[in-house]
Design a protein around this motif. Structure first.
Motif, short mmCIF file in Angstrom:
data_model
loop_
_atom_site.label_atom_id
_atom_site.label_comp_id
_atom_site.label_asym_id
_atom_site.label_seq_id
_atom_site.Cartn_x
_atom_site.Cartn_y
_atom_site.Cartn_z
N SER A 2 0.85 -1.16 0.16
CA SER A 2 0.06 -0.02 -0.10
C SER A 2 0.79 1.26 -0.15
O SER A 2 2.11 1.29 0.52
CB SER A 2 -0.93 0.16 1.35
N TRP A 4 -0.21 3.69 1.58
CA TRP A 4 -0.30 4.39 2.93
C TRP A 4 0.14 3.26 4.04
O TRP A 4 -0.02 2.48 3.82
CB TRP A 4 -1.85 4.73 2.87
N GLN A 5 0.22 4.23 5.16
CA GLN A 5 0.50 3.71 6.21
C GLN A 5 -0.21 4.36 7.35
O GLN A 5 -0.42 5.58 7.09
CB GLN A 5 1.85 3.50 6.91
N LEU A 6 -0.55 3.63 8.79
CA LEU A 6 -1.31 4.48 9.62
C LEU A 6 -0.46 4.83 10.78
O LEU A 6 0.26 4.12 11.38
CB LEU A 6 -2.45 3.36 10.16
N THR A 73 1.01 -0.86 9.30
CA THR A 73 0.84 -1.23 8.09
C THR A 73 -0.72 -0.94 7.59
O THR A 73 -1.14 -0.59 6.48
CB THR A 73 1.31 -2.37 7.23
N SER A 74 -1.70 -1.11 8.85
CA SER A 74 -2.84 -0.89 8.50
C SER A 74 -3.76 -0.82 9.85
O SER A 74 -2.86 -1.24 11.03
CB SER A 74 -3.46 -2.39 8.06
N TRP A 109 -4.13 8.70 11.99
CA TRP A 109 -4.03 9.51 10.60
C TRP A 109 -3.28 8.52 9.46
O TRP A 109 -2.49 7.85 10.02
CB TRP A 109 -3.95 10.89 10.92
N TRP A 110 -3.62 8.74 8.46
CA TRP A 110 -3.07 8.07 7.29
C TRP A 110 -1.92 8.93 6.77
O TRP A 110 -1.88 10.24 6.71
CB TRP A 110 -3.90 7.82 6.17
N ARG A 112 1.99 8.64 4.05
CA ARG A 112 2.45 8.22 3.03
C ARG A 112 3.45 7.01 3.41
O ARG A 112 4.04 7.26 4.50
CB ARG A 112 3.25 9.24 2.10
N SER A 146 -11.09 4.93 5.74
CA SER A 146 -10.12 4.15 5.06
C SER A 146 -9.15 5.04 4.31
O SER A 146 -9.06 6.36 4.59
CB SER A 146 -10.79 3.74 3.83
N ALA A 147 -7.97 4.47 4.25
CA ALA A 147 -6.69 5.34 3.66
C ALA A 147 -7.21 6.11 2.46
O ALA A 147 -8.18 5.91 1.59
CB ALA A 147 -5.81 4.23 2.99
N GLN A 151 -3.16 12.19 -2.02
CA GLN A 151 -2.41 12.86 -0.95
C GLN A 151 -3.03 13.81 0.19
O GLN A 151 -3.75 14.48 -0.27
CB GLN A 151 -1.17 13.45 -1.33
#
Length: 160
Positions: A2, A4-6, A73-74, A109-110, A112, A146-147, A151
């Protein structure tokens, strides 16, 4: 992988300085809980000083307010770590070491993938959550998002 990461930040106000005997039950478990996080599926990064934890990194001018910040990662991976096993057992004891705090104490929060957030980003996210409730920019486990499809960026707002 992904894009995105959390990221997550949680804060707590200790009932006493961390070297006070009343806090020994918490501080005595820090190394094990940090290691558990690092070995958990989905763990990416955590805030830490040269001491190996984040308790000596000043969150603000209150010396009893401590912060923990990490990247996963999630949402599922973070939720699994927080709400199961040894971490959950520690969480259930928090009233012995931490006082009630006005406003939110945790924010998600998400970011990059590969970005390491600064503490100021977490502070800004927590402030966004406090002002607006859960939104795609700053949210909680209870009201996750969700992610993003594009951006987004947390700008430190009014944080010194």
């Amino acid at each position: 992988m992904s894009q995105w990461q959390l990221a997550q930040l949680n804060i707590a106000r200790a009932v006493a300085p961390l070297d006070d005997p009343i806090m020994a039950g918490f501080t005595g478990q820090l190394d094990a809980i940090n290691l558990l996080a690092e070995q958990s599926p989905g763990f990416v990064w955590r805030l830490q000083s040269e001491s190996g934890n984040a308790t000596d990194i000043a969150y603000d001018s209150d010396p009893l307010l401590i912060a923990n910040m990490s990247v996963w990662t999630s949402l599922a991976a973070l939720r699994r770590y927080v709400y199961t096993g040894e971490h959950l057992a520690l969480l259930k004891q928090r009233k012995a070491w931490f006082s009630k705090h006005e406003g939110p104490t945790q924010v998600l929060w998400w970011i990059r993938a590969g970005h390491i957030p600064a503490l100021s980003e977490g502070q800004a996210a927590l402030e966004i959550l406090r002002l607006n409730g859960s939104t795609p920019l700053a949210f909680t486990f209870a009201q996750p998002f969700s992610a993003p499809k594009r951006q987004t960026h947390i700008e430190p707002v009014g944080i010194t």
